[in-house]
Design a protein around this motif. Structure first.
Motif, PDB file in Angstrom:
ATOM      1  N   TYR A   1      -7.007   8.508  -0.089  1.00 22.64           N
ATOM      2  CA  TYR A   1      -7.784   8.565  -1.326  1.00 22.64           C
ATOM      3  C   TYR A   1      -8.101   7.131  -1.780  1.00 22.64           C
ATOM      4  CZ  TYR A   1      -6.338  13.448  -1.431  1.00 22.64           C
ATOM      5  OH  TYR A   1      -6.120  14.775  -1.098  1.00 22.64           O
ATOM      6  N   PRO A   2      -9.216   6.563  -1.303  1.00 24.18           N
ATOM      7  CA  PRO A   2      -9.572   5.172  -1.624  1.00 24.18           C
ATOM      8  C   PRO A   2      -9.628   4.866  -3.119  1.00 24.18           C
ATOM      9  CG  PRO A   2     -10.984   6.036   0.119  1.00 24.18           C
ATOM     10  CD  PRO A   2     -10.203   7.192  -0.411  1.00 24.18           C
ATOM     11  N   GLN A   3      -9.936   5.881  -3.936  1.00 26.32           N
ATOM     12  CA  GLN A   3     -10.065   5.668  -5.375  1.00 26.32           C
ATOM     13  C   GLN A   3      -8.746   5.306  -6.045  1.00 26.32           C
ATOM     14  OE1 GLN A   3     -10.485   8.472  -3.558  1.00 26.32           O
ATOM     15  NE2 GLN A   3     -10.689  10.291  -4.861  1.00 26.32           N
ATOM     16  N   LEU A   4      -7.632   5.517  -5.332  1.00 24.43           N
ATOM     17  CA  LEU A   4      -6.331   5.187  -5.921  1.00 24.43           C
ATOM     18  C   LEU A   4      -6.123   3.683  -6.095  1.00 24.43           C
ATOM     19  CD1 LEU A   4      -3.974   7.797  -4.216  1.00 24.43           C
ATOM     20  CD2 LEU A   4      -4.644   7.704  -6.620  1.00 24.43           C
ATOM     21  N   LYS A   5      -6.900   2.892  -5.373  1.00 27.93           N
ATOM     22  CA  LYS A   5      -6.801   1.435  -5.545  1.00 27.93           C
ATOM     23  C   LYS A   5      -7.158   1.045  -6.977  1.00 27.93           C
ATOM     24  CE  LYS A   5      -8.371  -2.987  -3.658  1.00 27.93           C
ATOM     25  NZ  LYS A   5      -9.210  -3.656  -2.623  1.00 27.93           N
ATOM     26  N   SER A   6      -8.254   1.578  -7.488  1.00 25.58           N
ATOM     27  CA  SER A   6      -8.661   1.253  -8.860  1.00 25.58           C
ATOM     28  C   SER A   6      -7.720   1.902  -9.879  1.00 25.58           C
ATOM     29  CB  SER A   6     -10.109   1.684  -9.111  1.00 25.58           C
ATOM     30  OG  SER A   6     -10.257   3.083  -8.957  1.00 25.58           O
TER      31      SER A   6
ATOM     32  N   LYS B   1      10.256   0.010  -0.136  1.00 25.30           N
ATOM     33  CA  LYS B   1       9.076  -0.232  -0.984  1.00 25.30           C
ATOM     34  C   LYS B   1       9.314  -1.344  -1.989  1.00 25.30           C
ATOM     35  CE  LYS B   1       9.963   3.589  -4.155  1.00 25.30           C
ATOM     36  NZ  LYS B   1      10.106   4.947  -3.732  1.00 25.30           N
ATOM     37  N   SER B   2      10.556  -1.790  -2.127  1.00 23.47           N
ATOM     38  CA  SER B   2      10.854  -2.923  -3.001  1.00 23.47           C
ATOM     39  C   SER B   2      10.418  -4.248  -2.382  1.00 23.47           C
ATOM     40  CB  SER B   2      12.348  -2.973  -3.320  1.00 23.47           C
ATOM     41  OG  SER B   2      13.107  -3.058  -2.128  1.00 23.47           O
TER      42      SER B   2
ATOM     43  N   ILE C   1       4.591   3.376 -10.134  1.00 28.43           N
ATOM     44  CA  ILE C   1       3.185   3.789  -9.973  1.00 28.43           C
ATOM     45  C   ILE C   1       2.969   4.387  -8.590  1.00 28.43           C
ATOM     46  CG2 ILE C   1       0.772   3.045 -10.034  1.00 28.43           C
ATOM     47  CD1 ILE C   1       1.711   0.652 -11.775  1.00 28.43           C
ATOM     48  N   LEU C   2       3.481   3.702  -7.562  1.00 33.48           N
ATOM     49  CA  LEU C   2       3.357   4.208  -6.186  1.00 33.48           C
ATOM     50  C   LEU C   2       3.937   5.611  -6.066  1.00 33.48           C
ATOM     51  CD1 LEU C   2       4.259   1.556  -3.448  1.00 33.48           C
ATOM     52  CD2 LEU C   2       2.018   2.483  -4.038  1.00 33.48           C
ATOM     53  N   ASP C   3       5.123   5.787  -6.639  1.00 31.02           N
ATOM     54  CA  ASP C   3       5.807   7.079  -6.534  1.00 31.02           C
ATOM     55  C   ASP C   3       5.032   8.182  -7.256  1.00 31.02           C
ATOM     56  OD1 ASP C   3       7.739   5.877  -5.042  1.00 31.02           O
ATOM     57  OD2 ASP C   3       9.259   5.812  -6.633  1.00 31.02           O
ATOM     58  N   ALA C   4       4.549   7.888  -8.446  1.00 34.98           N
ATOM     59  CA  ALA C   4       3.766   8.889  -9.183  1.00 34.98           C
ATOM     60  C   ALA C   4       2.489   9.239  -8.426  1.00 34.98           C
ATOM     61  CB  ALA C   4       3.427   8.372 -10.582  1.00 34.98           C
TER      62      ALA C   4
ATOM     63  N   GLN D   1       3.023  -2.617   0.461  1.00 40.62           N
ATOM     64  CA  GLN D   1       1.675  -2.595   1.029  1.00 40.62           C
ATOM     65  C   GLN D   1       1.494  -1.453   2.029  1.00 40.62           C
ATOM     66  OE1 GLN D   1      -1.092  -4.150   0.239  1.00 40.62           O
ATOM     67  NE2 GLN D   1      -0.022  -5.210  -1.420  1.00 40.62           N
ATOM     68  N   GLU D   2       2.530  -1.178   2.818  1.00 39.91           N
ATOM     69  CA  GLU D   2       2.436  -0.092   3.795  1.00 39.91           C
ATOM     70  C   GLU D   2       2.167   1.242   3.090  1.00 39.91           C
ATOM     71  OE1 GLU D   2       4.848   1.619   7.713  1.00 39.91           O
ATOM     72  OE2 GLU D   2       5.809   0.137   6.396  1.00 39.91           O
ATOM     73  N   ARG D   3       2.862   1.469   2.012  1.00 41.78           N
ATOM     74  CA  ARG D   3       2.681   2.724   1.274  1.00 41.78           C
ATOM     75  C   ARG D   3       1.359   2.752   0.504  1.00 41.78           C
ATOM     76  NH1 ARG D   3       7.805   1.558   1.987  1.00 41.78           N
ATOM     77  NH2 ARG D   3       9.383   3.192   2.232  1.00 41.78           N
ATOM     78  N   PHE D   4       1.024   1.620  -0.102  1.00 43.07           N
ATOM     79  CA  PHE D   4      -0.210   1.551  -0.887  1.00 43.07           C
ATOM     80  C   PHE D   4      -1.435   1.758   0.014  1.00 43.07           C
ATOM     81  CE2 PHE D   4      -2.817  -1.191  -4.055  1.00 43.07           C
ATOM     82  CZ  PHE D   4      -3.287  -0.049  -4.679  1.00 43.07           C
ATOM     83  N   GLN D   5      -1.395   1.158   1.187  1.00 38.84           N
ATOM     84  CA  GLN D   5      -2.511   1.312   2.130  1.00 38.84           C
ATOM     85  C   GLN D   5      -2.615   2.742   2.644  1.00 38.84           C
ATOM     86  OE1 GLN D   5      -1.863  -1.757   5.070  1.00 38.84           O
ATOM     87  NE2 GLN D   5      -2.210  -3.398   3.585  1.00 38.84           N
TER      88      GLN D   5
END
Length: 232
Positions: free
Chosen positions: A171-176, A154-155, A195-198, A161-165
């Motif tokens: 949960y699409p709302q996590l983008k905002s 993830k670094s 942030i990703l981990d939380a 991006q793989e994890r964020f997507q």
């Protein structure tokens, strides 16, 4: 039910919460500060060891975690024993850990001892109705990804991006939420990985609302009576 996913960050802790109003976030300097702001918080997934080794107890859950993550097992580290966590400095921590567990500890392990100690102390004073569980982001990502281990780091841009997507897929709302956090806190206080981990810890907590899922080993009750298990 108000729940949270918590990961350490340079400021202290980054927290992603969820309740009937949806997702929210807050960065705090301590767990106690979080509870002061959210007195109605009911269950926490946190990326920190809970239940520590001692003279009469040795954590063995790490070997099970490494098997779960295969080639990504390098993300799993063995925490210092409790006495080493409470040591005055690194040299003392190394000597204590050698004496009790027969091996030294890395500087990386020692560097998070302050956070481990904070949570260990909090476990003694927390309200009984507040549930707090050890978790691990990469295990959470694995089971969010249909039990497939995410092999990228993830670094890297690709791994991030793989994890964020994947999070946005569920949960699409996590983008905002993510962008709001980055606008609120500088990278020197809260890193993107934090942030990703939380977020994934909060999502796993949310997905486990009806029934907790966890990994557990036979050697699972530490000297303080804390149950050692990894929720996901």
């Amino acid at each position: 039910m108000k729940i949270a996913g918590i990961d350490s960050c340079p400021l202290g802790w980054i927290v992603v919460l969820h309740d009937t109003n949806g997702f929210s976030y807050k960065a705090v300097s301590s767990i106690e500060e979080l509870i002061e702001f959210h007195t109605d918080l009911q269950r926490i997934f946190i990326d920190i060891p809970i239940g520590l080794s001692s003279e009469k107890f040795t954590r063995t859950i790490e070997s099970k975690l490494r098997k779960e993550l295969g080639k990504r097992s390098s993300t799993i580290f063995t925490p210092a024993c409790r006495k080493a966590v409470y040591a005055k400095n690194y040299d003392e921590a190394r000597e204590i850990n050698k004496e009790i567990l027969g091996k030294s500890i890395s500087i990386q392990s020692y560097n998070i001892s302050k956070k481990i100690k904070e949570v260990d102390q909090f476990m003694e004073i927390k309200a009984t109705e507040l549930e707090i569980y050890e978790s691990h982001p990469e295990i959470c990502f694995k089971y969010l990804n249909n039990s497939e281990i995410i092999q990228t780091k993830k670094s890297t841009k690709e791994g991030f991006q793989e994890r964020f997507q994947l999070l946005q897929k569920h949960y699409p709302q996590l983008k905002s939420v993510y962008h709001n956090i980055t606008e609120t806190y500088s990278k020197s206080k809260v890193k993107q990985d934090d942030i990703l981990d939380a977020m994934v810890l909060c999502v796993s907590n949310l997905n486990s609302k009806e029934k907790l899922r966890y990994l557990q080993d036979e050697n699972d009750l530490d000297e303080k009576g804390i149950l050692v298990k990894i929720t996901y």
